[in-house]
Design an enzyme around this catalytic site. Structure first.
Site, mmCIF file in Angstrom:
data_model
loop_
_atom_site.group_PDB
_atom_site.id
_atom_site.type_symbol
_atom_site.label_atom_id
_atom_site.label_comp_id
_atom_site.label_asym_id
_atom_site.label_seq_id
_atom_site.Cartn_x
_atom_site.Cartn_y
_atom_site.Cartn_z
ATOM 1 N N HIS A 89 16.296 11.967 53.772
ATOM 2 C CA HIS A 89 17.497 11.163 53.547
ATOM 3 C C HIS A 89 17.094 9.826 52.947
ATOM 4 O O HIS A 89 16.602 8.930 53.649
ATOM 5 C CB HIS A 89 18.288 10.934 54.832
ATOM 6 N N HIS A 128 17.813 7.292 48.979
ATOM 7 C CA HIS A 128 18.712 7.081 47.850
ATOM 8 C C HIS A 128 17.969 6.481 46.668
ATOM 9 O O HIS A 128 16.878 5.916 46.821
ATOM 10 C CB HIS A 128 19.839 6.112 48.237
ATOM 11 N N THR A 136 27.795 6.139 47.930
ATOM 12 C CA THR A 136 29.131 5.857 47.416
ATOM 13 C C THR A 136 29.144 4.822 46.299
ATOM 14 O O THR A 136 30.076 4.790 45.501
ATOM 15 C CB THR A 136 30.050 5.379 48.554
ATOM 16 N N ARG A 196 28.089 15.890 49.302
ATOM 17 C CA ARG A 196 28.355 15.041 50.454
ATOM 18 C C ARG A 196 29.848 14.775 50.561
ATOM 19 O O ARG A 196 30.489 14.398 49.579
ATOM 20 C CB ARG A 196 27.605 13.720 50.321
ATOM 21 N N ASP A 202 16.332 6.655 54.983
ATOM 22 C CA ASP A 202 17.551 6.004 54.488
ATOM 23 C C ASP A 202 17.221 4.865 53.523
ATOM 24 O O ASP A 202 18.057 4.007 53.257
ATOM 25 C CB ASP A 202 18.437 5.487 55.627
ATOM 26 N N ASN A 232 23.828 -1.499 52.222
ATOM 27 C CA ASN A 232 24.946 -2.066 52.964
ATOM 28 C C ASN A 232 24.545 -2.582 54.339
ATOM 29 O O ASN A 232 25.384 -2.691 55.233
ATOM 30 C CB ASN A 232 26.071 -1.020 53.100
#
Length: 286
Positions: free
Chosen positions: A22, A24, A68, A115, A241, A246
């Protein structure tokens, strides 16, 4: 907040072939612009930085999840997958209007799932019928669904989750409230769901988002993750992660996060399943 450019080298050495399942990639914005509808703007975190972190921490592969801030524009994700030379797989975000040709191209690039995000502070609501139509199409590709929700939403989501035709991977243990403890009905509901539905997996991830006790030990994360690893050793995944989008309170050290692995998976067999066997079966079986 920017990610730590120089994390601590972990004392824990992952087993050969370990997967960060996981993480990004973001931007760079000058090449891959962020979505106009985004709820936050991250710092650029390009593929080169991710792959360097992978090697520094002792991992072999990545599963890159579309976040997102890029919306349904998967170009940065696809670019990273192609550059990884088979050492990365992806989770995309798609709209109901996605074409069969676009799905095929994503599949060929290494995407293995989509997702569905239910966290209202991050995305506008999507009708569940839309998600169902997407699920029916991606099931034909052998993909699975990653779902992101908060613990208080689970009771309402259970019938929907059980209706989906694919394997389902839940982000971050369903975001339990650590203040309530592992025996609270909210977390037990999630454990019971996994026990009742063998298609549901969980990522034992994100102490930095969930912990009340805080860094570097994140002690209150351990009993929750340990409960899932012990109960469902063949359906758990782990990831950093990175680059921790954020975050507003602190930026975690990825070396500290890696050192938590033997605390939640104490035995060599558990670590082999968590870091190698499970992600390889889910993402690299074809």
């Amino acid at each position: 907040m920017p990610f730590k450019p120089n994390p601590t080298r972990p004392s824990f050495v992952p087993p050969l072939g370990a997967v960060d399942a996981h993480c990004h990639v973001f931007g760079p914005a000058g090449v891959f612009p962020y979505a106009p509808e985004r709820k936050y703007t991250p710092c650029d975190a390009p593929k080169e930085k991710l792959f360097a972190l992978r090697d520094f921490l002792g991992f072999s592969r990545n599963v890159i999840v579309q976040a997102t801030c890029h919306g349904a524009d998967n170009r940065a994700l696809v670019d990273a997958l192609k550059a990884a030379n088979g050492l990365a797989r992806g989770i995309a975000t798609v709209r109901a209007t996605v074409s069969d040709a676009e799905l095929k191209a994503l599949d060929e690039a290494g995407v293995r799932g989509v997702r569905f995000n239910f966290v209202k502070r991050l995305v506008d609501a999507t009708p569940r019928e839309t998600y169902v139509s997407i699920a029916e199409r991606i099931a034909k590709l052998g993909w699975h669904i990653v779902v992101y929700f908060e613990a208080h939403e689970l009771a309402d989501l259970i019938p929907f989750l059980n209706s989906l035709p694919t394997k389902i991977v839940v982000d971050h243990m369903g975001r339990p409230d650590f203040a309530k403890g592992v025996d609270h009905p909210d977390f037990r509901r999630f454990v019971d769901l996994m026990a009742a539905n063998p298609r549901i997996w969980s990522k034992v991830t994100c102490p930095e988002r969930l912990s009340i006790s805080g860094p570097p030990a994140y002690d209150d994360f351990v009993p929750f993750a340990r409960a899932l690893v012990e109960s469902f050793p063949d359906r758990v995944l782990w990831g950093t992660d990175w680059p921790h989008p954020n975050m507003t309170t602190h930026m975690p050290d990825d070396g500290d996060l890696t050192n938590m692995i033997p605390r939640i998976a104490p035995t060599p067999d558990e670590r082999q399943a968590l870091l190698v066997d499970n992600p390889m079966r889910l993402y690299w079986s074809r």
